[in-house]
Design an enzyme around this catalytic site. Structure first.
Site, PDB file in Angstrom:
ATOM      1  N   HIS A  57      12.050 -45.415  33.170  1.00  0.00           N
ATOM      2  CA  HIS A  57      11.347 -46.519  33.847  1.00  0.00           C
ATOM      3  C   HIS A  57      10.246 -45.962  34.738  1.00  0.00           C
ATOM      4  O   HIS A  57      10.477 -45.604  35.892  1.00  0.00           O
ATOM      5  CB  HIS A  57      12.359 -47.296  34.690  1.00  0.00           C
ATOM      6  CG  HIS A  57      11.840 -48.596  35.214  1.00  0.00           C
ATOM      7  ND1 HIS A  57      12.585 -49.735  35.177  1.00  0.00           N
ATOM      8  CD2 HIS A  57      10.662 -48.945  35.769  1.00  0.00           C
ATOM      9  CE1 HIS A  57      11.900 -50.738  35.704  1.00  0.00           C
ATOM     10  NE2 HIS A  57      10.723 -50.266  36.072  1.00  0.00           N
ATOM     11  N   PHE A  60       2.615 -45.543  34.987  1.00  0.00           N
ATOM     12  CA  PHE A  60       1.474 -44.629  35.116  1.00  0.00           C
ATOM     13  C   PHE A  60       0.155 -45.379  35.278  1.00  0.00           C
ATOM     14  O   PHE A  60      -0.911 -44.777  35.343  1.00  0.00           O
ATOM     15  CB  PHE A  60       1.399 -43.683  33.915  1.00  0.00           C
ATOM     16  CG  PHE A  60       2.355 -42.510  33.992  1.00  0.00           C
ATOM     17  CD1 PHE A  60       3.147 -42.291  35.111  1.00  0.00           C
ATOM     18  CD2 PHE A  60       2.462 -41.630  32.926  1.00  0.00           C
ATOM     19  CE1 PHE A  60       4.026 -41.210  35.179  1.00  0.00           C
ATOM     20  CE2 PHE A  60       3.323 -40.548  32.974  1.00  0.00           C
ATOM     21  CZ  PHE A  60       4.109 -40.339  34.102  1.00  0.00           C
ATOM     22  N   ARG A  61       0.201 -46.720  35.277  1.00  0.00           N
ATOM     23  CA  ARG A  61      -0.921 -47.590  35.642  1.00  0.00           C
ATOM     24  C   ARG A  61      -2.103 -47.567  34.681  1.00  0.00           C
ATOM     25  O   ARG A  61      -3.126 -48.190  34.961  1.00  0.00           O
ATOM     26  CB  ARG A  61      -1.416 -47.264  37.056  1.00  0.00           C
ATOM     27  CG  ARG A  61      -0.371 -47.317  38.151  1.00  0.00           C
ATOM     28  CD  ARG A  61       0.314 -48.654  38.240  1.00  0.00           C
ATOM     29  NE  ARG A  61       1.158 -48.764  39.433  1.00  0.00           N
ATOM     30  CZ  ARG A  61       2.099 -49.680  39.594  1.00  0.00           C
ATOM     31  NH1 ARG A  61       2.323 -50.566  38.631  1.00  0.00           N
ATOM     32  NH2 ARG A  61       2.812 -49.737  40.697  1.00  0.00           N
ATOM     33  N   ASP A 148       8.685 -56.153  32.266  1.00  0.00           N
ATOM     34  CA  ASP A 148       8.936 -55.498  33.543  1.00  0.00           C
ATOM     35  C   ASP A 148       7.965 -55.937  34.626  1.00  0.00           C
ATOM     36  O   ASP A 148       6.785 -56.162  34.389  1.00  0.00           O
ATOM     37  CB  ASP A 148       8.862 -53.987  33.427  1.00  0.00           C
ATOM     38  CG  ASP A 148       9.340 -53.328  34.699  1.00  0.00           C
ATOM     39  OD1 ASP A 148      10.550 -53.361  34.947  1.00  0.00           O
ATOM     40  OD2 ASP A 148       8.503 -52.836  35.475  1.00  0.00           O
ATOM     41  N   HIS A 175      14.100 -56.580  33.765  1.00  0.00           N
ATOM     42  CA  HIS A 175      13.926 -56.680  35.214  1.00  0.00           C
ATOM     43  C   HIS A 175      14.600 -57.998  35.602  1.00  0.00           C
ATOM     44  O   HIS A 175      14.036 -59.071  35.399  1.00  0.00           O
ATOM     45  CB  HIS A 175      12.434 -56.694  35.567  1.00  0.00           C
ATOM     46  CG  HIS A 175      12.134 -56.976  37.000  1.00  0.00           C
ATOM     47  ND1 HIS A 175      11.606 -56.031  37.851  1.00  0.00           N
ATOM     48  CD2 HIS A 175      12.276 -58.099  37.741  1.00  0.00           C
ATOM     49  CE1 HIS A 175      11.439 -56.566  39.050  1.00  0.00           C
ATOM     50  NE2 HIS A 175      11.840 -57.821  39.005  1.00  0.00           N
ATOM     51  N   HIS A 212      16.887 -50.789  37.211  1.00  0.00           N
ATOM     52  CA  HIS A 212      17.067 -50.740  38.665  1.00  0.00           C
ATOM     53  C   HIS A 212      18.125 -51.732  39.204  1.00  0.00           C
ATOM     54  O   HIS A 212      17.844 -52.564  40.072  1.00  0.00           O
ATOM     55  CB  HIS A 212      15.735 -50.943  39.402  1.00  0.00           C
ATOM     56  CG  HIS A 212      14.844 -52.029  38.876  1.00  0.00           C
ATOM     57  ND1 HIS A 212      15.249 -53.322  38.682  1.00  0.00           N
ATOM     58  CD2 HIS A 212      13.536 -51.990  38.523  1.00  0.00           C
ATOM     59  CE1 HIS A 212      14.249 -54.041  38.240  1.00  0.00           C
ATOM     60  NE2 HIS A 212      13.184 -53.250  38.132  1.00  0.00           N
ATOM     61  N   ASP A 278      11.706 -45.721  38.527  1.00  0.00           N
ATOM     62  CA  ASP A 278      10.790 -46.846  38.780  1.00  0.00           C
ATOM     63  C   ASP A 278       9.581 -46.352  39.580  1.00  0.00           C
ATOM     64  O   ASP A 278       9.118 -47.007  40.518  1.00  0.00           O
ATOM     65  CB  ASP A 278      11.504 -47.986  39.507  1.00  0.00           C
ATOM     66  CG  ASP A 278      10.709 -49.291  39.486  1.00  0.00           C
ATOM     67  OD1 ASP A 278       9.666 -49.349  38.788  1.00  0.00           O
ATOM     68  OD2 ASP A 278      11.107 -50.252  40.165  1.00  0.00           O
ATOM     69  N   HIS A 282       0.909 -46.775  44.291  1.00  0.00           N
ATOM     70  CA  HIS A 282      -0.029 -47.754  44.840  1.00  0.00           C
ATOM     71  C   HIS A 282      -1.042 -47.033  45.716  1.00  0.00           C
ATOM     72  O   HIS A 282      -0.748 -45.979  46.298  1.00  0.00           O
ATOM     73  CB  HIS A 282       0.690 -48.803  45.700  1.00  0.00           C
ATOM     74  CG  HIS A 282       1.510 -49.774  44.917  1.00  0.00           C
ATOM     75  ND1 HIS A 282       0.970 -50.664  44.026  1.00  0.00           N
ATOM     76  CD2 HIS A 282       2.853 -49.990  44.905  1.00  0.00           C
ATOM     77  CE1 HIS A 282       1.940 -51.404  43.491  1.00  0.00           C
ATOM     78  NE2 HIS A 282       3.085 -51.007  43.999  1.00  0.00           N
ATOM     79  N   GLY A 293       7.011 -51.221  45.738  1.00  0.00           N
ATOM     80  CA  GLY A 293       7.179 -50.037  44.909  1.00  0.00           C
ATOM     81  C   GLY A 293       6.917 -48.750  45.649  1.00  0.00           C
ATOM     82  O   GLY A 293       6.289 -48.722  46.712  1.00  0.00           O
TER      83      GLY A 293
END
Length: 398
Positions: A57, A60-61, A148, A175, A212, A278, A282, A293
């Site tokens: 989980h 990597f955006r 997710d 999720h 999670h 997870d 940010h 997160g």
């Protein structure tokens, strides 16, 4: 290419031995006292060698949020934490809800060539939980689908998604959050959807992995339905093991000591299958504005070792099962154990060294653990038989 690791303290789910490891063409060839000629020999001086960690989980955006992370920096972060494989979530911009974006991510990760990357595809178009994607046309390489970042609150939609995924014999990562209840109680929101999706897994036969998991009642529901032979697995995060009664913003919320005690009990009794980070990078601005997160790849082993081993006496064999063996089996790959013919994905750890959390390979630094000290240093990470990370050594090609 032959690589020989000498004087290893080998620990995986089943092994705790001192031996050598011979690697050839990206695979583990043999274990024992080895003296044959090799292209490279590394004497580990009895440091611990474990199967590379596998994160089920990860965020990597990429694409669309590269100010937070990208495939390159995310992979570097993974390597520094001993992770050789990451399974990426699809809540990117644009959302991974079609084969074109899915394959773009995989192709780019192969170009970067640092870690093994798997990618989830969304279950609905643009993650809006309205219109299902066409599952039958989804790329056959996909292991799991996931909505997710959001729960699938509509029960009929959830039933239809489970049914379609079961038809193509894939799995869904959940999720668990009923958004009708989130403002009332994040605990209610998690528990209710977990119970429903356990039931749907049992009735549809769909393979379900719960992400999670953080509450007593959700864990008890998973245990109940596992005993009924529902095809379900679950993960917990290092931060839900370590933190309690904190207002640091993650989703699901940080819980209580009672929840932690339940998680540890469920780990000891093999109800919890895996530990996943997870990892959610940010920017400072987004985090200051309330984004949920935290990054987790580079601190996961240290936190797990502290909570499970140092504080609760759980063996490194069990930790390896949770961080490597079981995640590999959930993905259906020959990884996660130090066995001849298995992929040579390994992490070398020095438990005689402590670390202080102060800087990261990730682009982001949204971690509540900055300034804390932990046991254990990730000294080297090997992926497919190649040394991809060595502490203190800079590779200009990366």
């Amino acid at each position: 290419m032959k690589l020989l690791l000498k004087n290893c303290h080998i620990i995986d789910r089943d092994l705790d031995i001192f031996s050598d490891i011979l690697i050839e063409n990206g695979k583990i060839k043999s274990i024992g006292t080895i003296s044959e000629p090799c292209d490279k020999i590394i004497d580990l001086n009895k440091k611990i060698v474990m199967p590379g960690f596998i994160d089920l989980h990860t965020h990597f955006r990429y694409p669309g949020q590269e100010s937070k992370e990208d495939l390159h920096t995310g992979s570097l972060s993974a390597l520094a934490g001993g992770y050789t494989t990451c399974n990426l979530m699809g809540n990117t911009k644009p959302v991974v809800d079609n084969n074109e974006i899915y394959n773009e991510i995989l192709d780019k990760s192969k170009e970067i060539d640092l870690i093994n990357i798997y990618q989830c595809m969304a279950t609905t178009k643009d993650l809006k939980s309205i219109e299902m994607i066409n599952f039958e046309k989804a790329d056959t390489k996909i292991k799991f689908f996931s909505e997710d970042g959001r729960g699938i609150t509509d029960s009929l939609l959830a039933y239809n998604i489970f049914t379609e995924i079961e038809k193509i014999k894939k799995g869904i990562m959940i999720h668990a959050e009923d958004h009708n209840l989130t403002e009332i109680s994040t605990r209610y929101a998690e528990d209710l959807e977990t119970i429903r999706d356990c039931y749907l897994s049992l009735k549809t036969g769909c393979k379900v992995h719960f992400c999670h998991v953080s509450t007593i009642n959700s864990l008890e529901a998973i245990k109940f339905y596992k005993e009924k032979k529902a095809p379900i697995t679950c993960e917990v995060t290092p931060h839900h093991l370590y933190m309690k009664d904190s207002d640091f913003k993650v989703n699901p919320s940080i819980r209580t000591q009672d929840d932690i005690d339940c998680i540890i009990d469920m780990i000891k009794n093999s109800i919890v299958d895996a530990i996943a980070t997870d990892h959610a990078p940010h920017t400072k601005e987004d985090k200051d504005n309330g984004a949920c997160g935290m990054i987790g790849l580079e601190t996961a082993f240290n936190i797990v070792y502290k909570v499970l081993h140092e504080n609760n006496g759980i063996s490194l064999n069990k930790i390896s099962e949770l961080m490597s063996y079981n995640p590999a089996k959930i993905l259906g790959e020959n990884k996660g154990a130090i066995i001849p013919t298995y992929d040579a994905d390994l992490v070398i750890i020095d438990l005689d060294k402590n670390i202080k959390v102060d800087k990261f390979n990730s682009k982001s630094s949204n971690s509540p653990f900055i300034g804390e000290e932990f046991t254990g240093s990730i000294e080297m990470t090997i992926v497919n038989g190649e040394v991809k990370f060595e502490k203190g050594v800079k590779n200009d090609n990366r």
